[in-house]
Design a protein around this motif. Sequence first.
Motif, PDB file in Angstrom:
ATOM      1  N   CYS A  67     -31.959 -17.589  36.003  1.00 21.45           N
ATOM      2  CA  CYS A  67     -32.296 -17.246  37.307  1.00 21.45           C
ATOM      3  C   CYS A  67     -30.508 -17.317  38.117  1.00 21.45           C
ATOM      4  N   SER A  68     -30.599 -17.719  39.504  1.00 16.80           N
ATOM      5  CA  SER A  68     -29.063 -17.168  39.993  1.00 16.80           C
ATOM      6  C   SER A  68     -28.418 -18.161  40.143  1.00 16.80           C
ATOM      7  N   LYS A  69     -29.729 -19.368  40.259  1.00 13.84           N
ATOM      8  CA  LYS A  69     -28.287 -20.839  39.947  1.00 13.84           C
ATOM      9  C   LYS A  69     -27.583 -21.352  39.066  1.00 13.84           C
ATOM     10  N   CYS A  70     -29.043 -20.705  37.888  1.00 11.92           N
ATOM     11  CA  CYS A  70     -27.764 -21.211  36.813  1.00 11.92           C
ATOM     12  C   CYS A  70     -27.397 -20.381  36.197  1.00 11.92           C
ATOM     13  N   ASN A  71     -27.150 -19.031  36.583  1.00 11.59           N
ATOM     14  CA  ASN A  71     -25.604 -17.437  36.742  1.00 11.59           C
ATOM     15  C   ASN A  71     -25.171 -18.171  36.995  1.00 11.59           C
ATOM     16  N   ASN A  72     -24.827 -18.044  38.239  1.00  9.09           N
ATOM     17  CA  ASN A  72     -24.107 -18.335  39.449  1.00  9.09           C
ATOM     18  C   ASN A  72     -23.518 -19.840  39.650  1.00  9.09           C
ATOM     19  N   GLU A  73     -24.007 -20.611  39.916  1.00 10.95           N
ATOM     20  CA  GLU A  73     -23.606 -21.931  40.647  1.00 10.95           C
ATOM     21  C   GLU A  73     -23.714 -23.024  39.032  1.00 10.95           C
ATOM     22  N   PHE A  74     -24.359 -23.009  38.370  1.00 11.36           N
ATOM     23  CA  PHE A  74     -24.926 -24.509  37.422  1.00 11.36           C
ATOM     24  C   PHE A  74     -24.054 -24.131  36.289  1.00 11.36           C
ATOM     25  N   SER A  75     -23.553 -23.102  35.775  1.00 13.76           N
ATOM     26  CA  SER A  75     -22.628 -22.573  34.698  1.00 13.76           C
ATOM     27  C   SER A  75     -21.288 -22.080  35.113  1.00 13.76           C
ATOM     28  N   GLN A  76     -21.411 -22.454  36.434  1.00 10.97           N
ATOM     29  CA  GLN A  76     -19.867 -21.535  36.834  1.00 10.97           C
ATOM     30  C   GLN A  76     -19.117 -22.668  35.835  1.00 10.97           C
ATOM     31  N   PRO A  77     -18.673 -23.366  36.048  1.00 11.03           N
ATOM     32  CA  PRO A  77     -17.710 -24.159  35.238  1.00 11.03           C
ATOM     33  C   PRO A  77     -17.336 -24.104  34.003  1.00 11.03           C
ATOM     34  N   PHE A  78     -18.426 -23.181  33.205  1.00 13.76           N
ATOM     35  CA  PHE A  78     -18.843 -22.817  31.633  1.00 13.76           C
ATOM     36  C   PHE A  78     -17.987 -22.190  31.591  1.00 13.76           C
ATOM     37  N   ASP A  79     -18.645 -20.655  32.884  1.00  9.73           N
ATOM     38  CA  ASP A  79     -16.769 -19.894  33.132  1.00  9.73           C
ATOM     39  C   ASP A  79     -15.705 -19.855  33.280  1.00  9.73           C
ATOM     40  N   LYS A  80     -15.310 -20.832  34.050  1.00  8.71           N
ATOM     41  CA  LYS A  80     -14.202 -20.633  34.356  1.00  8.71           C
ATOM     42  C   LYS A  80     -13.025 -21.823  33.531  1.00  8.71           C
ATOM     43  N   SER A  81     -13.477 -22.278  31.994  1.00 10.10           N
ATOM     44  CA  SER A  81     -13.273 -22.595  31.348  1.00 10.10           C
ATOM     45  C   SER A  81     -12.728 -21.794  30.026  1.00 10.10           C
ATOM     46  N   TYR A  82     -14.203 -20.681  29.733  1.00  9.72           N
ATOM     47  CA  TYR A  82     -13.893 -19.743  29.320  1.00  9.72           C
ATOM     48  C   TYR A  82     -13.030 -18.739  29.413  1.00  9.72           C
ATOM     49  N   GLU A  83     -12.850 -18.851  30.762  1.00  9.31           N
ATOM     50  CA  GLU A  83     -11.484 -17.607  31.623  1.00  9.31           C
ATOM     51  C   GLU A  83     -10.226 -17.893  31.284  1.00  9.31           C
ATOM     52  N   HIS A  84      -9.811 -19.323  31.311  1.00 11.74           N
ATOM     53  CA  HIS A  84      -9.456 -20.399  31.541  1.00 11.74           C
ATOM     54  C   HIS A  84      -8.386 -20.223  29.805  1.00 11.74           C
ATOM     55  N   PHE A  85      -9.174 -20.258  28.523  1.00 12.44           N
ATOM     56  CA  PHE A  85      -9.377 -20.483  27.293  1.00 12.44           C
ATOM     57  C   PHE A  85      -8.620 -18.499  27.071  1.00 12.44           C
ATOM     58  N   LEU A 119     -16.034 -24.973  27.789  1.00 13.36           N
ATOM     59  CA  LEU A 119     -16.018 -24.109  26.979  1.00 13.36           C
ATOM     60  C   LEU A 119     -16.592 -23.354  26.171  1.00 13.36           C
ATOM     61  N   TYR A 120     -17.996 -25.290  25.301  1.00 16.36           N
ATOM     62  CA  TYR A 120     -19.180 -24.759  23.730  1.00 16.36           C
ATOM     63  C   TYR A 120     -19.813 -24.956  25.168  1.00 16.36           C
ATOM     64  N   LYS A 121     -19.691 -25.132  26.932  1.00 17.85           N
ATOM     65  CA  LYS A 121     -21.638 -25.084  27.018  1.00 17.85           C
ATOM     66  C   LYS A 121     -21.008 -23.215  27.273  1.00 17.85           C
ATOM     67  N   TYR A 122     -20.464 -22.700  27.521  1.00 11.42           N
ATOM     68  CA  TYR A 122     -19.987 -21.081  27.854  1.00 11.42           C
ATOM     69  C   TYR A 122     -20.621 -20.413  26.405  1.00 11.42           C
ATOM     70  N   PHE A 123     -19.625 -20.766  25.342  1.00 11.57           N
ATOM     71  CA  PHE A 123     -20.253 -20.185  23.991  1.00 11.57           C
ATOM     72  C   PHE A 123     -21.960 -20.982  23.595  1.00 11.57           C
TER      73      PHE A 123
END
Length: 260
Positions: A67-85, A119-123
């Motif tokens: 859903c849009s909320k999970c993909n764009n809001e809830f998981s945003q910290p996961f995505d950012k940690s991956y991008e930083h990595f 980061l782990y949650k991004y995976f």
Amino acid sequence: MESKTCCWICNKIADSAEHRIKKSDLVNLYGSGSYKGENSVVLIRGGQESKVQGPNSKIVKYKKNLCSKCNNEFSQPFDKSYEHFITYIRQNKDLILKRRFIDFQDVYDDEFEVSQRNLYKYFVKSLGCRLANDGYPIPKDLPALLPKKQFRTRLRITFAVSEDLLLSTEIKTAGKGNLKTFAPGSETRPTWLEKWQAKKQGRTGPLEYQWSENFEWLYVWYWYNIIPHGNLGSTWIADSRYVYLGSYEIVSDEEKQKIV
């Protein structure tokens, strides 16, 4: 009436499609514009080549399974940690290859405990989207751990250096490996009927998954309900400041001589 696909994280209606290859990875490797002419990019899937028009092309996205909320809001910290990595990996290649380990405090400073967990949650998100896209049952512990600070799971992650990709500075690649699925203790891949029956009956524990993805020379290996191969790195579940890199190669010595 056509049935609606549900978000595999929260079970609401799925109206958002995650990138198969993360958009930021595509931009890092190939730029943010159109991929034409000298900048052309090819996606290889199942032995078939398809041209990628740009980093937002539909061809590099999964089916809608979030859903849009999970993909764009809830998981945003996961995505950012991956991008930083990935930024750290790109900027510190020589140091990492010399050490053959990654210190998450070097990556994330004093916030490394929280950031490596994200980061782990991004995976986890990456694997969940792949499983949902292909119709495989998603183990219940994967979506369950995403909102938690402490969790137990059967998913193990390892990191390995692709010795083959280090041989050439001309190769720019990011991709996903083949998803291997086995019944416990078996060498046989389940049939589609067996997968459908397992999903219908809510049996999410029995299956074993092995998968990989890479950004340039760094491979990330996924092991669900399987003991990781020791040569592919130390086992990590967001529980260590240090992760030791394994070694991965598939090119023969004769073929290596041809790589420039």
